[in-house]
Every structure is written in structure tokens, then in C-alpha cells.
Design a protein around this motif. Structure first.
Motif, short mmCIF file in Angstrom:
data_model
loop_
_atom_site.label_atom_id
_atom_site.label_comp_id
_atom_site.label_asym_id
_atom_site.label_seq_id
_atom_site.Cartn_x
_atom_site.Cartn_y
_atom_site.Cartn_z
N UNK A 1 1.96 -10.45 -0.39
CA UNK A 1 0.84 -9.59 0.02
C UNK A 1 0.32 -10.00 1.39
N UNK A 2 0.16 -11.30 1.62
CA UNK A 2 -0.35 -11.78 2.91
C UNK A 2 0.60 -11.42 4.05
N UNK A 3 1.89 -11.54 3.81
CA UNK A 3 2.85 -11.17 4.84
C UNK A 3 2.79 -9.67 5.12
N UNK A 4 2.55 -8.87 4.08
CA UNK A 4 2.52 -7.42 4.25
C UNK A 4 1.35 -6.96 5.10
N UNK A 5 0.28 -7.77 5.20
CA UNK A 5 -0.87 -7.39 6.02
C UNK A 5 -0.95 -8.24 7.30
N UNK A 6 0.16 -8.86 7.65
CA UNK A 6 0.23 -9.67 8.87
C UNK A 6 0.87 -8.85 10.00
N UNK B 1 -2.93 -6.95 10.09
CA UNK B 1 -2.51 -5.61 10.49
C UNK B 1 -2.05 -4.85 9.25
N UNK B 2 -2.44 -3.59 9.17
CA UNK B 2 -2.04 -2.74 8.06
C UNK B 2 -1.02 -1.68 8.51
N UNK B 3 -0.28 -2.00 9.58
CA UNK B 3 0.68 -1.06 10.11
C UNK B 3 1.79 -0.75 9.12
N UNK C 1 7.26 -6.77 7.60
CA UNK C 1 6.05 -6.44 6.84
C UNK C 1 6.26 -5.23 5.94
N UNK C 2 7.12 -4.30 6.36
CA UNK C 2 7.43 -3.15 5.50
C UNK C 2 8.14 -3.60 4.24
N UNK D 1 7.45 -4.14 -1.60
CA UNK D 1 7.41 -4.93 -2.83
C UNK D 1 6.07 -4.78 -3.55
N UNK D 2 4.98 -4.77 -2.77
CA UNK D 2 3.66 -4.63 -3.37
C UNK D 2 3.49 -3.23 -3.97
N UNK D 3 3.91 -2.21 -3.23
CA UNK D 3 3.80 -0.84 -3.72
C UNK D 3 4.72 -0.62 -4.92
N UNK D 4 5.91 -1.19 -4.85
CA UNK D 4 6.88 -0.99 -5.92
C UNK D 4 6.48 -1.64 -7.23
N UNK D 5 5.82 -2.79 -7.16
CA UNK D 5 5.46 -3.48 -8.39
C UNK D 5 4.35 -2.74 -9.11
#
Length: 294
Positions: A30-35, A53-55, A259-260, A265-269
Motif C-alpha cells: 500500500x505504501x509503495x502504491x501511494x509513493x 502521490x496517488x498517480x 506503483x501501478x 494488488x490493493x484493488x485486486x485484493x
């Protein structure tokens, strides 16, 4: 003697450490996904983002209705496939567990044989597209390869044969109950642990499936969530590797790639995490019943 039934404190500490060790990878993802993407390229992964970043999420939700629709498709096939697959598996496993069923050994061998051999990918595809005509239908995500699993049937057969007393079934016969009433009102009610276990296996299989979408679908409206996310990632990688125009290369370089992956992974889980607390109590119950009977 008064402390005999208490669990030692160090076991509590051990289990807390194990629980934390399973949560940390999810937290890191999760932290990597918002980095910020450039920060990851420069410094690598970190639990504390240097620049948030939430890109990645913005990129994934550029067409939010597509993601929502894929969520709906995946939830539908997961619920319908799991319920129907569980029912069909139980209906086949129960006769195999009955000693008075005349063809139980031959049928059990047929189920076991499907675990070892299959007809191959091309005949499998032709059967479901030419003979059954499931191509570009929602049922192509439910029936092929996932609806019936021989391993699950053998597990349920073993549970029925070892946990359902034959005397209970005989007494139900004496009281005038028929086969369907015995199965639905007695056998299934006593088989909650194995039904929950196999149900979770089915749920995970349907939720994580992307191969059926790849093979049977050309209509993007029927894409499952996992296949859609995988396709988005492949598109990013293709653009990054095959863009030769300098201006386009600069734009592609700014796309979030690492990050995508983590955001996917976060969205899929997603909702599948909510299934575990529901099934957990049945797992514990199953272990308790086994311990008492042993």
C-alpha cells in the motif's frame, strides 16, 4: 492445576508476531502504491514514502466505470460460481461416500482420473465455444475449468464418509425421510466446516481467475477485474518498450509503472479480504470437532 487450561504468554506473543509479519507485506504494498514513481526509481521501496502521490490510482481510475463494471462482473461470477460449484460438488461427493451406492468405486475413479489427465487446451476451447457456444457470455467465466474440481469432490467425500454416522442416515430412513431431505436437512447441516473450506477455495479461484477472460472474451464489458488490471499493466509495459518518439517517450516515462503494480494488488485484493473473517469461525469449529471426535 488452576493454570492448566491457560495458554502460556509466550505463545500469545509468538502469534502476535506471526500476525504482524503477515500484515507488513500488505502495508508495504500500500505504501509503495501511494509513493511517487521517481522516488521509487531513485530510492527503492520504503514503508515511509518520501513523496506521496496517488498517480497510480488516478491512472487506474481514468475510466472509473470500467473498473466498477469489472468489479461487478467478478463479484457476480464469484458468488454464482462458488454457490453452484459447491452444490454440485456436494451432490456428487455424497453418493460416493455411501457404501450402498453400487457404482461408487467406478465413479470415484472417473473423478480421480480427471485430476491426472485432460483433453488439452485446444479441445477444451472447442468444446466450450463450438459445442456449448459459451464464447462472449458471462457463463464462460463460470463453467469452464472452475465449476467442478475433482480434488474438492474427494475431500468432501472423505468428510462425508468419516463424519456423518451411517446410523444417523438409517434412523432418518426409518422416520420416513427421503434422500433429498436427508441430504439437504441432515448431511449439509452437519458438514458446515468442509463446505466453508471448499467454498473458500472456490471463492479464491473465481476471484483470481483471468485466464477464462483471456480465452473466451472479446467483449470488454464482460472482462473480469483481474484480467482488466493485467491488461492495463501490459498496455503500460508495451508503451514503455515500443515508443520511439522522443516526446512520447518522455510522457511514457512519467507513467506510474511500479506503483501501478502495487495499486493493482490493493484493488485486486478488495472485497475478497472480507471473506476470510466469515470463513474463519467455521475453520475453528472444524478443528474443534475433529479434536473432540479424536
Amino acid at each position: 492445576m488452576e493454570h492448566q487450561g491457560k495458554t502460556p504468554w509466550y505463545l500469545h506473543v509468538l502469534f502476535w508476531l506471526i500476525a504482524c509479519s503477515t500484515i507488513l507485506p500488505i502495508l508495504l504494498v500500500f505504501m509503495v502504491s501511494i509513493t511517487d514513481e521517481t522516488t521509487i526509481t531513485r530510492n527503492g521501496y520504503s514503508f515511509i514514502p518520501e513523496k506521496i502521490s496517488f498517480e497510480a490510482y488516478k491512472y487506474l481510475f481514468l475510466d472509473s466505470m470500467t473498473i466498477v463494471r469489472a468489479y461487478g462482473v467478478t463479484i457476480f461470477i464469484t458468488i454464482v460460481g462458488s454457490v453452484v460449484g459447491l452444490l454440485l460438488s456436494a451432490l456428487l461427493a455424497y453418493p460416493l461416500s455411501r457404501r450402498d451406492f453400487p457404482y461408487r468405486n467406478k465413479l470415484a475413479f472417473f473423478v480421480f482420473f480427471t485430476m491426472l489427465f485432460n483433453g488439452g487446451l485446444v479441445p477444451w476451447y472447442l468444446v466450450f465455444t463450438q459445442l456449448i457456444n459459451l464464447k462472449d457470455t458471462i457463463w464462460s467465466l463460470i463453467i469452464p475449468g472452475l465449476l467442478i474440481n475433482g480434488f474438492y469432490i474427494l475431500i468432501m467425500r472423505t468428510f462425508f464418509s468419516t463424519s456423518i454416522p451411517p446410523a444417523l442416515i438409517e434412523s432418518a430412513y426409518i422416520d420416513g425421510a427421503g434422500e433429498f431431505r436427508i441430504f439437504f436437512q441432515i448431511v449439509l447441516r452437519l458438514s458446515t466446516p468442509v463446505l466453508a473450506t471448499i467454498g473458500l477455495f472456490y471463492t479464491l479461484a473465481y476471484w483470481n481467475d483471468w485466464f477464462n477472460s483471456l480465452v473466451f472474451l472479446t467483449d470488454s464489458k464482460l472482462y473480469s477485474l483481474q484480467y482488466l488490471l493485467n491488461k492495463i499493466l501490459l498496455n503500460i509495459q508495451f508503451l514503455a518498450q515500443n515508443t520511439r518518439n522522443n516526446n512520447a517517450s518522455q510522457i511514457i516515462a512519467t507513467l506510474p509503472t511500479e506503483t501501478v503494480r502495487m495499486a493493482m494488488a490493493i484493488i485486486g485484493v478488495g472485497p475478497i479480504v472480507l471473506a476470510y473473517p466469515f470463513f474463519q469461525k467455521y475453520f475453528v469449529k472444524g478443528l474443534t470437532v475433529g479434536a473432540v471426535k479424536g
